[in-house]
Structure formats: structure tokens, C-alpha cells
Scaffold this motif. Structure first.
Motif, PDB file in Angstrom:
ATOM      1  N   ILE A 201       0.684  -1.207  -0.080  1.00 17.54           N
ATOM      2  CA  ILE A 201       0.174   0.189   0.118  1.00 17.54           C
ATOM      3  C   ILE A 201       0.948   1.083  -0.142  1.00 17.54           C
ATOM      4  N   THR A 202       1.969   1.418   0.753  1.00 15.16           N
ATOM      5  CA  THR A 202       2.590   2.293   1.073  1.00 15.16           C
ATOM      6  C   THR A 202       3.811   2.692  -0.094  1.00 15.16           C
ATOM      7  N   GLY A 203       4.223   1.504  -0.660  1.00 19.36           N
ATOM      8  CA  GLY A 203       5.266   1.527  -1.685  1.00 19.36           C
ATOM      9  C   GLY A 203       6.539   1.627  -1.018  1.00 19.36           C
ATOM     10  N   GLU A 204       6.892   1.326   0.340  1.00 19.07           N
ATOM     11  CA  GLU A 204       8.296   1.553   0.782  1.00 19.07           C
ATOM     12  C   GLU A 204       8.452   0.573   1.944  1.00 19.07           C
ATOM     13  N   LYS A 205       9.646  -0.039   2.140  1.00 15.66           N
ATOM     14  CA  LYS A 205      10.142  -0.733   2.676  1.00 15.66           C
ATOM     15  C   LYS A 205       9.861  -0.436   4.365  1.00 15.66           C
ATOM     16  N   VAL A 206       9.368  -1.146   5.161  1.00 12.01           N
ATOM     17  CA  VAL A 206       9.292  -0.701   6.648  1.00 12.01           C
ATOM     18  C   VAL A 206      10.482  -1.178   7.319  1.00 12.01           C
ATOM     19  N   THR A 207      10.796  -0.616   8.407  1.00 13.60           N
ATOM     20  CA  THR A 207      11.786  -1.073   9.266  1.00 13.60           C
ATOM     21  C   THR A 207      11.346  -1.489  10.732  1.00 13.60           C
ATOM     22  N   PHE A 208      11.802  -2.536  11.393  1.00 16.56           N
ATOM     23  CA  PHE A 208      11.421  -3.362  12.527  1.00 16.56           C
ATOM     24  C   PHE A 208      12.079  -2.596  13.904  1.00 16.56           C
ATOM     25  N   GLN A 209      11.214  -2.422  14.870  1.00 13.92           N
ATOM     26  CA  GLN A 209      11.674  -2.071  15.956  1.00 13.92           C
ATOM     27  C   GLN A 209      10.992  -3.016  17.180  1.00 13.92           C
ATOM     28  N   VAL A 210      11.204  -4.220  17.011  1.00 15.37           N
ATOM     29  CA  VAL A 210      10.446  -5.248  18.111  1.00 15.37           C
ATOM     30  C   VAL A 210      11.495  -5.391  19.082  1.00 15.37           C
ATOM     31  N   ASN A 211      11.307  -4.556  20.139  1.00 19.91           N
ATOM     32  CA  ASN A 211      12.068  -5.037  21.354  1.00 19.91           C
ATOM     33  C   ASN A 211      11.866  -6.178  22.000  1.00 19.91           C
ATOM     34  N   THR A 212      12.736  -6.889  22.560  1.00 17.08           N
ATOM     35  CA  THR A 212      12.398  -8.310  23.268  1.00 17.08           C
ATOM     36  C   THR A 212      12.527  -8.065  24.725  1.00 17.08           C
ATOM     37  N   GLU A 213      12.857  -6.898  25.358  1.00 14.95           N
ATOM     38  CA  GLU A 213      12.752  -6.605  26.631  1.00 14.95           C
ATOM     39  C   GLU A 213      12.127  -5.291  26.949  1.00 14.95           C
ATOM     40  N   ALA A 214      11.590  -5.292  28.105  1.00 14.93           N
ATOM     41  CA  ALA A 214      11.196  -3.787  28.364  1.00 14.93           C
ATOM     42  C   ALA A 214      11.924  -2.869  28.034  1.00 14.93           C
ATOM     43  N   GLY A 215      11.555  -1.963  26.989  1.00 13.63           N
ATOM     44  CA  GLY A 215      12.370  -0.927  26.469  1.00 13.63           C
ATOM     45  C   GLY A 215      11.313   0.207  26.040  1.00 13.63           C
ATOM     46  N   PRO A 216      11.842   1.300  25.871  1.00  7.16           N
ATOM     47  CA  PRO A 216      11.011   2.868  25.785  1.00  7.16           C
ATOM     48  C   PRO A 216       9.845   2.529  24.643  1.00  7.16           C
ATOM     49  N   ASP A 217      10.139   2.130  23.581  1.00  9.23           N
ATOM     50  CA  ASP A 217       8.982   2.040  22.677  1.00  9.23           C
ATOM     51  C   ASP A 217       8.218   0.993  22.311  1.00  9.23           C
ATOM     52  N   SER A 218       8.617  -0.069  22.983  1.00  9.37           N
ATOM     53  CA  SER A 218       7.432  -1.084  22.785  1.00  9.37           C
ATOM     54  C   SER A 218       7.507  -2.162  24.003  1.00  9.37           C
ATOM     55  N   PRO A 219       7.277  -1.471  25.251  1.00 15.88           N
ATOM     56  CA  PRO A 219       7.613  -2.045  26.467  1.00 15.88           C
ATOM     57  C   PRO A 219       6.855  -3.467  26.723  1.00 15.88           C
ATOM     58  N   GLY A 220       5.897  -3.636  25.884  1.00 13.16           N
ATOM     59  CA  GLY A 220       5.063  -5.007  26.261  1.00 13.16           C
ATOM     60  C   GLY A 220       5.700  -6.073  25.292  1.00 13.16           C
ATOM     61  N   GLN A 221       6.747  -5.869  24.871  1.00 12.46           N
ATOM     62  CA  GLN A 221       7.365  -6.988  23.795  1.00 12.46           C
ATOM     63  C   GLN A 221       8.286  -7.807  24.799  1.00 12.46           C
ATOM     64  N   LEU A 222       7.596  -8.228  25.884  1.00 14.81           N
ATOM     65  CA  LEU A 222       8.518  -9.324  26.628  1.00 14.81           C
ATOM     66  C   LEU A 222       8.311 -10.647  26.123  1.00 14.81           C
TER      67      LEU A 222
END
Ligand code: TXA
Ligand code: MG
Length: 323
Positions: A201-222
Motif C-alpha cells: 500500500i505504501t510503496g516503501e520498505k518498513v523497518t522493525f523495532q521489535v524490542n524483546t525486553e522492556a524498552g521505551p518504545d514497545s515495553p510490552g514485547q516481553l
């Protein structure tokens, strides 16, 4: 507290208006919902789930146009994605307005917001004049629920009402995306809308920022999320069967039975190898096999593309603490 199950939207509305919690159906998983603007209700959500306060909640609104009530800026790309996928399993992480209490976002200046695709819940959202904060309706760290029965198994006695919308059609949680300074898309959690669909849809490649520990931008990705009580081993099932011959084995396979193990201890996610069907069945399979008192559950990765990525992500998080 007695927990009732039913389809009474008016009753759900009354409870929510009084600051009580209601489990709600969505296309992804069931949510444990409360009035996002009522801090007491939000506190109850954390308490019932036994969820750490640093792990923020997604808010649910009835339409894309309601976003501007709660966020400061809606990027053009979010609108593009909304036109393609909403209502549906994609969540936007956007700078919040002060109307959203800090406790909802665990102190972050961004709020995660989505429009779920389920007729009962959309009607409920249209009838109330506040957004619903709703994490998945499982106890913290356990497998997400995809039916009213799953919610009842975990939370009966703790909430007054479960709005029964049948089995969830997608079966894995929403994809969470944010935007960087240049409005480039960052994927924080893979989920029901695939990365391939977003890129198309957007015509661009996404980047990933999936934190695996409690981190500021996705703290729930434990890592310990989605775990069964029975240890889950992930890999080549034939090899794992061989290595665990003396144990009572349960198996979650993508599309075939393993003759060495009794059929009733196996769950085939999709006999025809359909990845959508596999996603829909994943949490049911984990829950069902967790009840048969096996020594271990064996599972395998799916091809790591499309919805297979979300399934693999959940399986990985289910096994971690047993490493
Ligand atoms: O499909 C879904 O998204 C389901 C249904 C019920 O809508 N909800 C759900 O909520 O999966 P939950 O709480 O189980 O997972 C939400 C994830 C967590 O990892 C949380 O840390 C992250 O979203 N999250 C929520 N608000 C955030 C924020 N402001 N900043 C960063 N991450 C956030
Ligand atoms: Mg969850």
C-alpha cells in the motif's frame, strides 16, 4: 463476583459507563476493556490482568475520524493504510493528546490506537462517548483468548461481563506500527495485517523495532508472553520427538499428523496448509494442549512470510522462558 457471558450491548455499555470492565470480542483476540478516560477503570485493567504498570494499553475507537480527538498528528500514510485496512488488525502509535491519561500509555507521550473489526464491539464503541482501553483479556504472560470461553476460563470471578462475539476470525493480535521523524513506518509488533500488505500500500520498505525486553518504545514485547504452563519446544518436530522419546508429547503442527504420537495429543493448525486458518487456530491449540498434562508441547515454525511471521513471533515468545 459472578461473571456473565452474553451479547447484551446495552448492559456492556452500562457497566463501562460505571467504570467496570467488560471483555470484548475483536477480530484478533478478546480484549479486557475499560473506559480509557477513567483512571480508576484503567487501574482495574492492570490489576485484573496482573500486568506491570510499565506496559501500556491500546485504545479502541469506532472510526478513523475519531483519532484526531486523541492524537496530535495523523500522518498521511496512516490515512492511506486506514483506507486499505480499517476497521481491521492494525494499530497506530501516535503522539497523544492530554485527554489520554498517562496511566494508559505508561507515561509515554505516544498512544497506541486502533479500530477493531467486530460488529458487536463497533456498535458498542459507537454507543459510548469514550475510547476503550483494552489489552488482550488473558492474565499477564499467558496465551491470548480467542473465544468467550477462553476469557471465562482465565478471568471468571474477576470481571462482571463477557460480550460474546464468537471465535475471533484473525486469531493473532494487531500489527503495531509507528512513524519516525520522516513519517517512515516502523513495525513494533507483527500481527494480523502483514508487512507485505503494508509495503504494497505504501510503496516503501518498513523497518522493525521489535524490542524483546522492556524498552521505551514497545515495553510490552516481553519474551515471556504467550507462554503455556507446559514447556513448549520449537524446532523440527521429527527431531524433537526423537530427542524426547520417554516423555508425554503434545504436538502443534502446521499441516500434518506425526504417527509416533497419539492423535488426540496433536493439533494440526491447518490440514490444507492455509496460513490464515493456522493463525485463527494458534491460541486455541496452545490452550487446548496445555490442558492435557503433557510433559512438553512440540511446535514448528511456519514459512516466515505473511501471517506466518506473526505466528512464528508468538510461538517464539511462548517457548522462551523454558530455554
Ligand atoms: O489485537 C490487539 O491489538 C489486541 C486487541 C484486544 O485489540 N490487543 C492487544 O493488547 O494485543 P495487548 O495489551 O495485549 O498488547 C498491546 C501491545 C503491548 O505490547 C504494549 O506494550 C504495546 O502494545 N503498546 C501499547 N501502547 C503502547 C505505547 N503507547 N507505546 C508502545 N507500545 C505500546
Ligand atoms: Mg497481550
Amino acid at each position: 463476583m459472578e461473571t456473565r457471558i452474553g451479547t447484551d450491548i446495552n448492559y456492556a455499555k452500562k457497566l463501562l459507563e460505571a467504570g467496570d470492565l467488560v471483555a470484548i470480542p475483536t477480530e484478533t483476540v478478546y480484549g479486557l476493556a475499560g473506559n480509557a478516560l477513567n483512571e480508576d477503570a484503567v487501574v482495574k485493567i492492570y490489576a485484573v490482568k496482573n500486568r506491570p504498570h510499565f506496559n501500556p494499553l491500546i485504545i479502541h475507537v469506532p472510526s478513523f475520524s475519531s483519532l484526531s480527538q486523541y492524537v496530535l498528528h495523523v500522518p498521511a500514510k496512516a490515512k492511506l493504510l486506514a483506507d486499505a485496512f480499517l476497521p481491521g488488525p492494525i494499530t497506530f502509535l501516535l503522539p497523544k493528546k492530554n485527554s489520554i491519561p498517562d496511566i494508559v500509555t505508561a507515561g509515554s507521550d505516544k498512544v497506541a490506537i486502533r479500530i477493531p473489526k467486530h460488529p458487536l464491539t463497533l456498535e458498542l464503541l459507537n454507543q459510548i462517548n469514550f475510547p476503550l482501553a483494552a489489552p488482550s483479556a488473558n492474565p499477564f504472560g499467558y496465551v491470548s483468548p480467542t473465544s468467550a470461553g477462553h476469557v471465562f476460563d482465565n478471568l471468571h470471578g474477576k470481571i462482571p461481563y463477557i460480550l460474546d462475539g464468537g471465535e475471533c476470525k484473525v486469531g493473532v493480535e494487531s500489527t503495531i506500527i509507528g512513524f519516525d521523524k520522516n513519517d517512515k513506518i516502523i513495525v513494533h509488533r507483527v500481527g494480523g495485517i502483514t508487512v507485505e500488505e503494508i509495503e504494497k500500500i505504501t510503496g516503501e520498505k518498513v523497518t522493525f523495532q521489535v524490542n524483546t525486553e522492556a524498552g521505551p518504545d514497545s515495553p510490552g514485547q516481553l519474551q515471556s508472553h504467550y507462554a503455556t504452563h507446559t514447556p513448549l519446544l520449537l524446532g523440527n518436530i521429527d527431531t524433537l520427538i526423537h530427542q524426547n522419546k520417554n516423555k508425554k508429547i503434545a504436538i502443534i503442527s502446521f499441516n500434518r499428523l506425526y504417527p509416533e504420537v497419539p492423535g488426540e495429543n496433536q493439533f494440526i493448525l491447518s490440514p490444507t496448509g492455509n496460513v490464515e486458518e493456522a493463525a485463527k487456530n494458534l491460541f486455541k491449540a496452545l490452550r487446548q494442549l496445555d490442558t492435557i498434562k503433557a510433559d512438553i508441547i512440540l511446535a514448528e515454525y511456519l514459512p516466515d512470510k505473511g501471517l506466518g511471521r506473526a505466528i512464528n513471533d508468538r510461538l517464539k515468545r511462548a517457548q522462551y522462558i523454558y530455554k
